[in-house]
Design a protein around this motif. Structure first.
Motif, mmCIF file in Angstrom:
data_model
loop_
_atom_site.group_PDB
_atom_site.id
_atom_site.type_symbol
_atom_site.label_atom_id
_atom_site.label_comp_id
_atom_site.label_asym_id
_atom_site.label_seq_id
_atom_site.Cartn_x
_atom_site.Cartn_y
_atom_site.Cartn_z
ATOM 1 N N ASN A 1 0.838 -1.204 0.000
ATOM 2 C CA ASN A 1 0.000 0.000 0.000
ATOM 3 C C ASN A 1 0.870 1.251 0.000
ATOM 4 O OD1 ASN A 1 -2.310 1.562 0.126
ATOM 5 N ND2 ASN A 1 -2.370 1.503 2.366
ATOM 6 N N GLY B 1 0.852 3.779 -2.190
ATOM 7 C CA GLY B 1 0.309 4.984 -2.817
ATOM 8 C C GLY B 1 1.137 5.376 -4.027
ATOM 9 N N LEU C 1 0.456 13.748 -1.302
ATOM 10 C CA LEU C 1 0.368 12.306 -1.071
ATOM 11 C C LEU C 1 1.572 11.547 -1.634
ATOM 12 C CD1 LEU C 1 -3.432 11.722 -1.808
ATOM 13 C CD2 LEU C 1 -2.293 11.894 0.422
ATOM 14 N N LEU D 1 -4.848 4.722 -10.060
ATOM 15 C CA LEU D 1 -3.383 4.704 -9.977
ATOM 16 C C LEU D 1 -2.749 4.892 -11.357
ATOM 17 C CD1 LEU D 1 -2.894 1.920 -7.262
ATOM 18 C CD2 LEU D 1 -2.420 4.362 -7.011
ATOM 19 N N GLN E 1 -2.905 8.617 -11.872
ATOM 20 C CA GLN E 1 -1.957 9.313 -10.992
ATOM 21 C C GLN E 1 -0.518 9.102 -11.458
ATOM 22 O OE1 GLN E 1 -3.281 7.684 -7.222
ATOM 23 N NE2 GLN E 1 -4.503 9.506 -6.756
#
Lengths: 292, 292
Positions: free
Chosen positions: A111, A113, A138, A177, A180
């Motif tokens: 995890n 990110g 983030l 994702l 991003q």
């Protein structure tokens, strides 16, 4: 003088990490997306056979094959040794200037990110890290220093940048994702462009970075088989502090195994699928404030 | 007369679904955990070679090999055809009574929590479903009716039960889902035991069940390559209603593709890694109230 004249974006160094694969295919169909006036950008698919077979690799991990000795070997014995030579030749053609920077696109089942892994602490890279985490708070910045030609793709240029996103399973696309990752790639290219034009973006003077300190394996039984799982309290807690005495693993019978170190660490790559065979349950990092 | 005389618990029908693999290994080391006085319980590892190689399968999906014609073939041509025959022989030995029930342990990259897939609507199975969702309201019950010997392992007995848990990536252990799967197995065994003893647990008279109605593929381009991803609004939303006009997919360029059906459906197996190659982006189900 430009610091960046040639950049490579590589997806699919691991064939079953689909975000990079499909993003590079998108860039190859829409080259205008990655063109910037002050430098040349290549987009390259990494492990072609593994991409076709939707596997991490065929014979061995391509992202450990970029050693000086392997790249000089005239009779590579595995598909990945051969493909590493081919990629090196694309990125550093004989008698031509090679790439200054590599943006290597990965996914992880951890995890993490949107994580950026920098190959060294050159001020240009640290400032890029600060820039990326300024425009998206983030984004996490990791530093995992490697000597040149240490095996990793990112180690065969001056400025190696891994974009590592998760949690996403192998063989799976994850729209958010994907988008991003795409935005991070554009931000990196824009940073290079601004820098070449003498307009390096202003950022905070302090960069929070996670520095790899060591790896931790799973507890194993007498025949080397995994004997415990990541503890539920640690699962998905990448970048969160792990204090001495807190649980790390739980056995199949429900007994907790605690962290016995003396100082607080910040684990990343917790429960990464591809690392089971490497004997890695997680990487420990230290959280640092770097003054730029 | 007992309805259940022999039960098989199978893990690793897919070699990279680790929870079932490690749970069966635990049961084989601690047989007392699965012994119940009124019936015999076998625990079996499914795709042995694939487990060793940490793959779903070697040549083809073992859980599509339990066809009558394949099981009668005296010269199976793939590893999985051979292994299906071996498992059939273990579960239904010549001249002996075969298993009445199979508990087949799976994981999925879809966010399906603790799901139970029943192979038919026999009142005994429906009541089991009601019992499991009574003792744990998070348990979801699916009905995916299959004729006997339709290829699925669960189809070679009277009472086929799949425990399907997620989201968990392939090749990954997940402690919480491991423990929840284990508890479900014990609950099923206890239900069989109580039923054999004439003390079938009382449950609600109404069972909420999700009935498979059809499958949906990814949008694809002219050469069959995936052209869109699961939409972020649908990702992880297994068992939630999908209404006409709501987004299902998003292309790599960011265009939404909406659900054009006429009635609300309840998708499951959304973005399951192993289904990309099968041409399945999700299963549509109908949500039903079954009166017991």
């Amino acid at each position: 003088m430009n610091l960046i004249n040639r950049v490579a974006i590589v997806g699919g160094s691991h064939g079953n990490e689909l975000i990079g694969v499909f993003l590079v295919k998108k860039f190859q169909k829409n080259v205008n997306l990655i063109i910037r006036s002050s430098f040349q950008t290549l987009s390259v698919l990494g492990n072609l056979k593994a991409i076709q077979e939707n596997k991490r690799y065929i014979d061995k991990d391509l992202n450990r094959c970029f050693h000086a000795y392997g790249l000089q070997d005239n009779s590579p014995s595995t598909y990945e040794d051969l493909r590493a030579k081919e990629i090196h030749q694309i990125l550093h053609p004989n008698n031509q200037t090679g790439v200054d920077a590599i943006i290597d696109l990965h996914t992880t089942t951890s995890n993490m990110g949107i994580s950026i892994i920098l190959s060294n602490q050159h001020p240009f890279l640290l400032n890029l890290g600060a820039y990326l985490s300024t425009i998206n708070p983030l984004v996490k910045i990791c530093v995992h220093e490697q000597p040149k030609f240490s095996g990793f793709l990112r180690s065969i240029c001056n400025f190696g940048i891994v974009v590592e996103v998760g949690a996403v399973p192998q063989g799976v696309l994850h729209a958010e994702l994907f988008q991003q990752t795409e935005q991070v790639v554009y931000a990196i290219l824009d940073y290079f462009q601004a820098s070449n034009q003498g307009k390096t973006p202003k950022t905070s003077n302090i960069l929070t970075a996670y520095q790899s300190i060591n790896i931790v394996d799973y507890p194993r039984n007498e025949v080397g088989e995994i004997a415990a799982m990541i503890h539920p309290q640690l699962q998905y807690q990448d970048y969160q502090p792990l204090h001495p005495g807190e649980p790390m693993f739980v056995t199949f019978n429900g007994e907790n195994i605690i962290y016995k170190g003396e100082s607080t660490v910040y684990p990343i790559f917790i429960n990464e699928a591809a690392y089971y065979e490497k004997g890695i349950a997680m990487h420990f990092t230290q959280k640092q404030e770097i003054h730029l």
